[in-house]
Design an enzyme around this catalytic site. Structure first.
Site, mmCIF file in Angstrom:
data_model
loop_
_atom_site.group_PDB
_atom_site.id
_atom_site.type_symbol
_atom_site.label_atom_id
_atom_site.label_comp_id
_atom_site.label_asym_id
_atom_site.label_seq_id
_atom_site.Cartn_x
_atom_site.Cartn_y
_atom_site.Cartn_z
ATOM 1 N N GLY A 196 0.918 -1.352 -0.166
ATOM 2 C CA GLY A 196 0.254 -0.180 -0.245
ATOM 3 C C GLY A 196 0.972 1.428 -0.157
ATOM 4 O O GLY A 196 1.451 1.430 0.466
ATOM 5 N N GLN A 234 3.437 9.442 1.595
ATOM 6 C CA GLN A 234 4.516 9.498 1.736
ATOM 7 C C GLN A 234 4.669 8.944 -0.193
ATOM 8 O O GLN A 234 6.766 9.108 -0.151
ATOM 9 C CB GLN A 234 4.291 7.883 0.694
ATOM 10 C CG GLN A 234 3.594 6.984 2.887
ATOM 11 C CD GLN A 234 3.162 5.607 3.146
ATOM 12 O OE1 GLN A 234 2.356 5.625 2.414
ATOM 13 N NE2 GLN A 234 4.490 5.126 3.159
ATOM 14 N N CYS A 260 5.884 -0.251 7.165
ATOM 15 C CA CYS A 260 5.769 1.036 6.082
ATOM 16 C C CYS A 260 6.762 1.291 5.569
ATOM 17 O O CYS A 260 8.156 1.644 6.136
ATOM 18 C CB CYS A 260 5.103 2.299 7.119
ATOM 19 S SG CYS A 260 4.943 3.767 6.500
ATOM 20 N N LEU A 261 6.764 1.533 4.130
ATOM 21 C CA LEU A 261 7.923 2.376 3.602
ATOM 22 C C LEU A 261 8.761 3.389 4.361
ATOM 23 O O LEU A 261 9.304 3.275 3.533
ATOM 24 C CB LEU A 261 7.420 2.503 1.741
ATOM 25 C CG LEU A 261 6.957 1.059 1.471
ATOM 26 C CD1 LEU A 261 6.594 1.487 -0.365
ATOM 27 C CD2 LEU A 261 7.794 0.090 1.116
ATOM 28 N N HIS A 282 -4.389 1.068 7.707
ATOM 29 C CA HIS A 282 -2.901 1.628 7.928
ATOM 30 C C HIS A 282 -2.723 2.710 6.983
ATOM 31 O O HIS A 282 -2.306 3.964 7.330
ATOM 32 C CB HIS A 282 -1.608 0.342 7.898
ATOM 33 C CG HIS A 282 -0.627 0.639 7.663
ATOM 34 N ND1 HIS A 282 0.318 0.776 8.227
ATOM 35 C CD2 HIS A 282 0.165 2.114 6.482
ATOM 36 C CE1 HIS A 282 1.447 1.779 8.568
ATOM 37 N NE2 HIS A 282 1.220 1.784 6.682
ATOM 38 N N GLU A 283 -2.831 2.933 5.253
ATOM 39 C CA GLU A 283 -3.037 3.965 4.937
ATOM 40 C C GLU A 283 -3.671 4.999 5.185
ATOM 41 O O GLU A 283 -3.402 6.048 4.071
ATOM 42 C CB GLU A 283 -3.417 3.239 3.826
ATOM 43 C CG GLU A 283 -2.686 1.851 3.035
ATOM 44 C CD GLU A 283 -1.255 2.137 2.890
ATOM 45 O OE1 GLU A 283 -0.161 3.349 2.655
ATOM 46 O OE2 GLU A 283 -0.140 1.729 3.412
ATOM 47 N N HIS A 334 -2.663 7.455 6.852
ATOM 48 C CA HIS A 334 -1.651 8.031 6.515
ATOM 49 C C HIS A 334 -2.549 9.609 5.668
ATOM 50 O O HIS A 334 -1.811 10.179 5.747
ATOM 51 C CB HIS A 334 -0.777 7.965 5.149
ATOM 52 C CG HIS A 334 -0.134 6.869 5.587
ATOM 53 N ND1 HIS A 334 1.643 7.369 5.995
ATOM 54 C CD2 HIS A 334 0.794 5.458 5.525
ATOM 55 C CE1 HIS A 334 2.501 6.026 6.709
ATOM 56 N NE2 HIS A 334 1.890 5.430 6.140
HETATM 57 NI NI NI Z 1 2.422 3.286 5.850
#
Ligand code: NI
Length: 187
Positions: free
Chosen positions: A45, A50, A98-99, A140-141, A144
């Protein structure tokens, strides 16, 4: 085009995003770039903050989880201006990464189900009930878009233990297989 990923510590990850309209410039190209960036970084995701854009846009492809979690199969989505109608069901722990927080994996507790409303990539309105890993990735997304990251949901003890790692990420002292945006120099 693969875009650089913003790391923890960058203020854009703390901003609440803005909804977009159908005429957002080069939206389909942006969506393609987000998928490409996500696949390149082996993520499931990616949310627009991000990649340094404070807009309400998420891409997800849960395929890598499909072997362990059957509900992940076919969960390939673009969520535009998503809203959570309701979260419900039992709280369960799942290890998140998470990236924007490379090399960090922590168990996070969230509800098992979430009912969401959003627009798809063609701006068709949708309502969808997500469960299990589908719910988890979305939640999770969605965080953000609210200026949150998963470590915000850990206990304060756990956060204290992770402080050094988080500092390293904030200062760009982390190595990744994908390109990250350089942190801005603090004055
Ligand atoms: Ni993330």
């Amino acid at each position: 085009m693969i875009l650089p990923i913003v790391g923890y510590g960058n203020p854009i990850l703390r901003k609440i995003t803005q909804p977009i309209t159908k005429d957002y410039p080069q939206l389909s190209e942006l969506i393609d770039n987000m998928f490409e960036t996500m696949y390149n970084a082996r993520g499931v995701g990616l949310a627009a903050p991000q990649i340094d854009l404070s807009i309400s846009l998420i891409v997800i492809d849960a395929h890598p989880f499909a072997e362990s979690y059957p509900e992940a199969e076919g969960f390939n989505r673009v969520f535009i201006n998503p809203e959570v109608v309701e979260e419900f069901g039992e709280m369960w722990l799942f290890e998140e990464g998470c990236l924007s927080l490379p090399e960090l994996h922590e168990e996070v507790s969230r509800h098992s189900n979430v009912l969401v409303q959003y627009y798809d990539k063609d701006f068709n309105p949708k309502e969808e009930l997500l469960t299990g890993v589908r719910a988890r990735i979305f939640q999770h997304e969605f965080d953000h878009l609210q200026g949150k990251v998963f470590v915000d949901r850990l206990s304060s003890i756990r956060k204290t233990l992770l402080k050094r790692k988080l500092n390293d990420i904030s200062n760009g002292r982390v190595s990744t297989s994908y390109r990250m945006k350089k942190p801005s120099i603090k004055k």
